[in-house]
Motif scaffolding. Structure first.
Motif, PDB file in Angstrom:
ATOM      1  N   GLU A 149      47.579  37.827  36.871  1.00  0.00           N
ATOM      2  CA  GLU A 149      47.791  37.372  38.254  1.00  0.00           C
ATOM      3  C   GLU A 149      49.200  37.703  38.754  1.00  0.00           C
ATOM      4  N   LEU A 150      50.151  37.804  37.836  1.00  0.00           N
ATOM      5  CA  LEU A 150      51.532  38.118  38.228  1.00  0.00           C
ATOM      6  C   LEU A 150      51.780  39.617  38.317  1.00  0.00           C
ATOM      7  N   GLY A 151      50.723  40.415  38.211  1.00  0.00           N
ATOM      8  CA  GLY A 151      50.846  41.842  38.445  1.00  0.00           C
ATOM      9  C   GLY A 151      51.044  42.698  37.221  1.00  0.00           C
ATOM     10  N   VAL A 152      50.943  42.115  36.035  1.00  0.00           N
ATOM     11  CA  VAL A 152      51.092  42.861  34.787  1.00  0.00           C
ATOM     12  C   VAL A 152      49.732  43.462  34.409  1.00  0.00           C
ATOM     13  N   LYS A 153      49.740  44.711  33.955  1.00  0.00           N
ATOM     14  CA  LYS A 153      48.517  45.328  33.461  1.00  0.00           C
ATOM     15  C   LYS A 153      48.271  44.791  32.053  1.00  0.00           C
ATOM     16  N   VAL A 154      47.173  44.056  31.869  1.00  0.00           N
ATOM     17  CA  VAL A 154      46.940  43.305  30.631  1.00  0.00           C
ATOM     18  C   VAL A 154      45.811  43.902  29.808  1.00  0.00           C
ATOM     19  N   ASN A 155      46.086  44.067  28.520  1.00  0.00           N
ATOM     20  CA  ASN A 155      45.059  44.351  27.520  1.00  0.00           C
ATOM     21  C   ASN A 155      44.962  43.137  26.613  1.00  0.00           C
ATOM     22  N   LEU A 156      43.776  42.576  26.489  1.00  0.00           N
ATOM     23  CA  LEU A 156      43.524  41.493  25.547  1.00  0.00           C
ATOM     24  C   LEU A 156      42.727  42.082  24.388  1.00  0.00           C
ATOM     25  N   VAL A 157      43.317  42.074  23.193  1.00  0.00           N
ATOM     26  CA  VAL A 157      42.655  42.694  22.047  1.00  0.00           C
ATOM     27  C   VAL A 157      42.458  41.664  20.949  1.00  0.00           C
ATOM     28  N   THR A 158      41.328  41.738  20.289  1.00  0.00           N
ATOM     29  CA  THR A 158      41.042  40.815  19.199  1.00  0.00           C
ATOM     30  C   THR A 158      40.306  41.566  18.095  1.00  0.00           C
ATOM     31  N   HIS A 159      40.513  41.131  16.851  1.00  0.00           N
ATOM     32  CA  HIS A 159      39.913  41.841  15.716  1.00  0.00           C
ATOM     33  C   HIS A 159      38.428  41.546  15.580  1.00  0.00           C
ATOM     34  N   GLY A 160      37.947  40.471  16.217  1.00  0.00           N
ATOM     35  CA  GLY A 160      36.541  40.098  16.109  1.00  0.00           C
ATOM     36  C   GLY A 160      35.725  40.593  17.284  1.00  0.00           C
ATOM     37  N   ASP A 161      34.480  40.102  17.358  1.00  0.00           N
ATOM     38  CA  ASP A 161      33.579  40.538  18.424  1.00  0.00           C
ATOM     39  C   ASP A 161      33.403  39.479  19.503  1.00  0.00           C
ATOM     40  N   ARG A 162      34.214  38.402  19.433  1.00  0.00           N
ATOM     41  CA  ARG A 162      34.149  37.356  20.459  1.00  0.00           C
ATOM     42  C   ARG A 162      35.523  36.736  20.651  1.00  0.00           C
ATOM     43  N   VAL A 163      35.689  36.047  21.771  1.00  0.00           N
ATOM     44  CA  VAL A 163      36.867  35.215  21.985  1.00  0.00           C
ATOM     45  C   VAL A 163      36.406  33.764  22.074  1.00  0.00           C
ATOM     46  N   LEU A 164      37.325  32.847  21.886  1.00  0.00           N
ATOM     47  CA  LEU A 164      37.046  31.408  22.052  1.00  0.00           C
ATOM     48  C   LEU A 164      35.772  30.997  21.305  1.00  0.00           C
ATOM     49  N   GLU A 224      27.540  31.178  26.262  1.00  0.00           N
ATOM     50  CA  GLU A 224      27.238  31.572  27.638  1.00  0.00           C
ATOM     51  C   GLU A 224      28.444  31.364  28.556  1.00  0.00           C
ATOM     52  N   ILE A 225      29.190  30.293  28.316  1.00  0.00           N
ATOM     53  CA  ILE A 225      30.392  30.022  29.097  1.00  0.00           C
ATOM     54  C   ILE A 225      31.451  31.085  28.816  1.00  0.00           C
ATOM     55  N   VAL A 226      31.606  31.440  27.547  1.00  0.00           N
ATOM     56  CA  VAL A 226      32.594  32.454  27.165  1.00  0.00           C
ATOM     57  C   VAL A 226      32.218  33.818  27.739  1.00  0.00           C
ATOM     58  N   ASP A 227      30.935  34.154  27.685  1.00  0.00           N
ATOM     59  CA  ASP A 227      30.495  35.425  28.264  1.00  0.00           C
ATOM     60  C   ASP A 227      30.823  35.493  29.747  1.00  0.00           C
ATOM     61  N   ARG A 228      30.692  34.375  30.441  1.00  0.00           N
ATOM     62  CA  ARG A 228      31.032  34.341  31.870  1.00  0.00           C
ATOM     63  C   ARG A 228      32.529  34.601  32.065  1.00  0.00           C
ATOM     64  N   LEU A 229      33.363  33.989  31.208  1.00  0.00           N
ATOM     65  CA  LEU A 229      34.807  34.214  31.314  1.00  0.00           C
ATOM     66  C   LEU A 229      35.156  35.679  31.068  1.00  0.00           C
ATOM     67  N   VAL A 230      34.548  36.285  30.061  1.00  0.00           N
ATOM     68  CA  VAL A 230      34.826  37.692  29.767  1.00  0.00           C
ATOM     69  C   VAL A 230      34.454  38.573  30.953  1.00  0.00           C
ATOM     70  N   ASP A 231      33.294  38.313  31.546  1.00  0.00           N
ATOM     71  CA  ASP A 231      32.860  39.112  32.697  1.00  0.00           C
ATOM     72  C   ASP A 231      33.826  38.957  33.874  1.00  0.00           C
ATOM     73  N   HIS A 272      29.602  21.675  29.241  1.00  0.00           N
ATOM     74  CA  HIS A 272      30.423  22.878  29.179  1.00  0.00           C
ATOM     75  C   HIS A 272      30.540  23.468  30.577  1.00  0.00           C
ATOM     76  N   LEU A 273      31.768  23.650  31.026  1.00  0.00           N
ATOM     77  CA  LEU A 273      32.017  24.088  32.395  1.00  0.00           C
ATOM     78  C   LEU A 273      32.936  25.298  32.418  1.00  0.00           C
ATOM     79  N   ILE A 274      32.682  26.197  33.365  1.00  0.00           N
ATOM     80  CA  ILE A 274      33.659  27.213  33.734  1.00  0.00           C
ATOM     81  C   ILE A 274      33.662  27.304  35.248  1.00  0.00           C
ATOM     82  N   GLY A 275      34.841  27.218  35.810  1.00  0.00           N
ATOM     83  CA  GLY A 275      34.985  27.243  37.252  1.00  0.00           C
ATOM     84  C   GLY A 275      36.265  26.546  37.646  1.00  0.00           C
ATOM     85  N   PRO A 276      36.617  26.575  38.939  1.00  0.00           N
ATOM     86  CA  PRO A 276      37.858  25.949  39.400  1.00  0.00           C
ATOM     87  C   PRO A 276      37.944  24.481  38.995  1.00  0.00           C
ATOM     88  N   ASP A 277      39.122  24.091  38.527  1.00  0.00           N
ATOM     89  CA  ASP A 277      39.415  22.685  38.204  1.00  0.00           C
ATOM     90  C   ASP A 277      38.489  22.096  37.146  1.00  0.00           C
TER      91      ASP A 277
END
Length: 448
Positions: free
Chosen positions: A189-204, A210-217, A404-409
Motif C-alpha cells: 500500500e505504501l508503493g513498494v513492489k512486494v514479493n511474498l515468498v514461502t517454502h511451502g504451498d500455503r500461507v497462514l 477458503e479464507i486464506v485462498d480469498r486473501l491470496v487472490d 472465520h472472517l475476511i473483510g474490512p474490520d
C-alpha cells in the motif's frame, strides 16, 4: 525459611512479565524485574502495536483513492515515510513510559540490564550484582528466526523494520505467517513492489483454507507477487546495495530489501537455563506445566518463551494467573480453548474455533454456513473486493464451533462474536438475534 532479597524476580519486561509483576506486587509481594532492552517487550516496542499503526497508515492509500467516489477532491495527496515512522516511534516511546510508570506505581524495582539465572533462587545482573528471590519468573518472549544459509545476514527482521531510513522500491518478504502477510500489505500500500515468498504451498496454515485462498487472490489482485515452494539457497549483496536471492531450483529474485518473517524462536539462550537444570524443548522453549512451573519448583515461565501460544493476550493471562496462584492464594490456570486471533493483512482475517477441515476431522455431523458479499463502502468505491464469513457448526443442535472472517474490520467484528462461540451458542441463537443494519457484522446473523 531462608530470607531472600525479593519474593519474585522477573526476567523480561514484556506483556507477560509486566502483568505478573504488577499483580504479584498488588498481592503484597516484593518484586523486581530485569529488562535488557526496553520495557514493554515485543508487542509494544517492535511488534503488534507499531505494526498496527503502520497498517492504519498504509490503508490511507486506498482510503484516499476511494474518497474520490465519495465526492472528495484528493489531488496532490502525498506520503512521507519519515513522518509515519517517526510518529509511530514517538507513540512507542509514550507507551514505554506508561509501562514503566505502571511498574513504578506498583513499587516494582526495575533493573535496566541483562539477568541470568545462577541457581533455583538466584540471578546475576550484567553489572555483576547477585540477587536472590523466593520465586523466579522467565518472561523473555521470542526472537525472530533467521535461516542458516549463506548471506542470510543481509536480510532484516521485524526488529529492524520499524526504523528503516527510507522505503525500498522493492521488497521480498520471506514467510507465510502473520508478520509476513501483514508487512506484505503494508509495504504494498505504501508503493513498494512486494514479493511474498514461502517454502511451502500455503500461507497462514492455522487458518481456514477458503479464507486464506480469498486473501491470496485479493493480495495478488492488489499487486503482491506471491510465490510458493521457494526454498532459499543463498543471498548475495551486490556493489550497488541490491540483493540477489537464489533458490534451490536455480530461480533468482532481485530486491532492495529482504525481510525474514519465517517464525519466532523462544528467547531462552544465554539465561544459563541448561546449566541449572531447567528442562527445555527442542526449539529452546521452557517446558512448563499447566501452572507455568518448570521442573525446578521455584522457577516459572510465561509467554512466548514457553511456545504454548505466541499471542500477547495469552502472555498477559498466563502472567496474571501465575501471580494470582503463587502470591494471591487464588490458584487458577489459563483456558486455551476458543482463542480469537486476527491477521491484520489487507484485508484482515479474523478467526475463532475450529476450521472447516478441523471440524470435519473430529465431528461426523458438520455444517458450514457462509456469507460472500461486498461491503457497502466497497460497492460505492467501485472496489471489486468481496468479504467472506464462514460459520462452522456441529451436532444436531448446530453448536457454533468456528467463525472465520475476511473483510474490512474483521478483527473488530470478531471479538464480540467470539464470546458467543466461547459460550457454546448455536446457529439458532445467532438467527434469533436481530440484525444491526446496515453493517457488515449483520452478516453473522443472516448466514444461510
Amino acid at each position: 525459611m531462608a530470607e531472600f532479597d525479593y519474593d519474585l524476580f522477573v526476567i523480561g519486561a514484556g506483556s507477560g512479565g509486566v502483568r505478573a509483576s504488577r499483580i504479584a506486587a498488588s498481592h503484597g509481594a516484593r518484586v523486581a524485574i530485569a529488562e535488557e532492552h526496553r520495557v514493554g517487550g515485543t508487542c509494544v516496542i517492535r511488534g503488534c502495536v507499531p505494526k498496527k499503526l503502520l497498517v492504519y497508515g498504509a490503508h490511507f492509500a486506498e482510503d484516499i483513492q476511494d474518497a474520490q467516489r465519495f465526492g472528495w477532491d484528493t489531488k496532490g495527496a502525498s506520503f512521507d515515510w519519515n513522518i509515519l515512522r517517526d510518529n509511530v516511534a514517538a507513540e512507542v516511546n509514550r507507551l514505554e513510559g506508561l509501562y514503566g510508570q505502571t511498574l513504578g506505581n506498583n513499587k516494582v524495582e526495575v533493573f535496566h540490564e541483562r539477568a541470568v539465572i545462577t541457581g533455583p533462587n538466584s540471578v546475576r545482573l550484567s553489572g555483576g550484582r547477585e540477587i536472590t528471590a523466593t520465586t523466579i519468573l522467565i518472561a523473555t518472549g521470542a526472537w525472530p528466526s533467521v535461516p542458516v544459509i549463506p548471506g542470510a545476514g543481509h536480510g532484516i527482521t521485524s526488529n529492524e523494520v520499524f526504523s528503516l531510513p527510507k522505503l525500498p522500491k522493492r521488497a521480498v518478504i520471506a514467510g507465510g505467517g502473520y508478520i509476513a502477510n501483514e508487512f506484505a500489505g503494508i509495504f504494498n500500500e505504501l508503493g513498494v513492489k512486494v514479493n511474498l515468498v514461502t517454502h511451502g504451498d500455503r500461507v497462514l496454515r492455522s487458518y481456514d483454507d477458503e479464507i486464506v485462498d480469498r486473501l491470496v487472490d485479493i493480495s495478488r489482485h492488489k499487486g503482491i507477487d506471491i510465490r510458493f515452494n521457494f526454498a532459499f539457497k543463498s543471498i548475495t549483496k551486490r556493489d550497488d546495495g541490491t540483493l540477489l536471492l537464489e533458490g534451490n531450483d536455480g530461480k533468482t529474485i532481485e530486491t532492495d530489501l529482504l525481510l525474514w518473517a519465517i517464525g519466532r524462536t523462544p528467547h531462552s539462550t544465554g539465561l544459563n537455563l541448561e546449566q541449572i537444570g531447567v528442562e527445555l524443548g527442542k526449539d529452546g522453549s521452557v517446558k512448563v506445566g499447566d501452572d507455568s512451573r518448570t521442573n525446578i519448583p521455584s522457577i516459572y515461565a510465561v509467554g512466548d518463551v514457553t511456545n504454548r501460544v505466541q499471542l500477547t493476550p495469552i502472555a498477559i493471562r498466563e502472567g496474571h494467573a501465575f501471580a494470582d496462584s503463587v502470591f494471591g492464594n487464588k490458584p487458577r490456570t489459563v483456558n486455551y480453548d476458543y482463542i480469537p486471533t486476527a491477521v491484520f493483512s489487507n484485508p484482515p482475517i479474523a478467526s475463532v474455533g475450529m476450521t472447516e477441515a478441523e471440524a470435519r476431522a473430529e465431528y461426523d455431523d458438520v455444517k458450514v454456513y457462509k456469507s460472500d458479499f461486498r461491503a457497502m463502502k466497497n460497492v460505492l468505491a467501485d472496489r471489486n473486493e468481496r468479504a467472506l464469513y464462514k460459520m462452522v457448526v456441529a451436532g444436531s443442535e448446530e453448536r457454533v464451533i468456528g467463525l472465520h472472517l475476511i473483510g474490512p474490520d474483521s478483527g473488530e467484528i470478531l471479538q464480540a462474536a467470539a464470546i458467543a462461540v466461547k459460550a457454546g451458542l448455536t446457529k439458532q441463537d445467532f438467527d434469533d438475534t436481530v440484525a444491526l443494519h446496515p453493517s457488515m457484522s449483520e452478516e453473522l446473523v443472516l448466514m444461510k
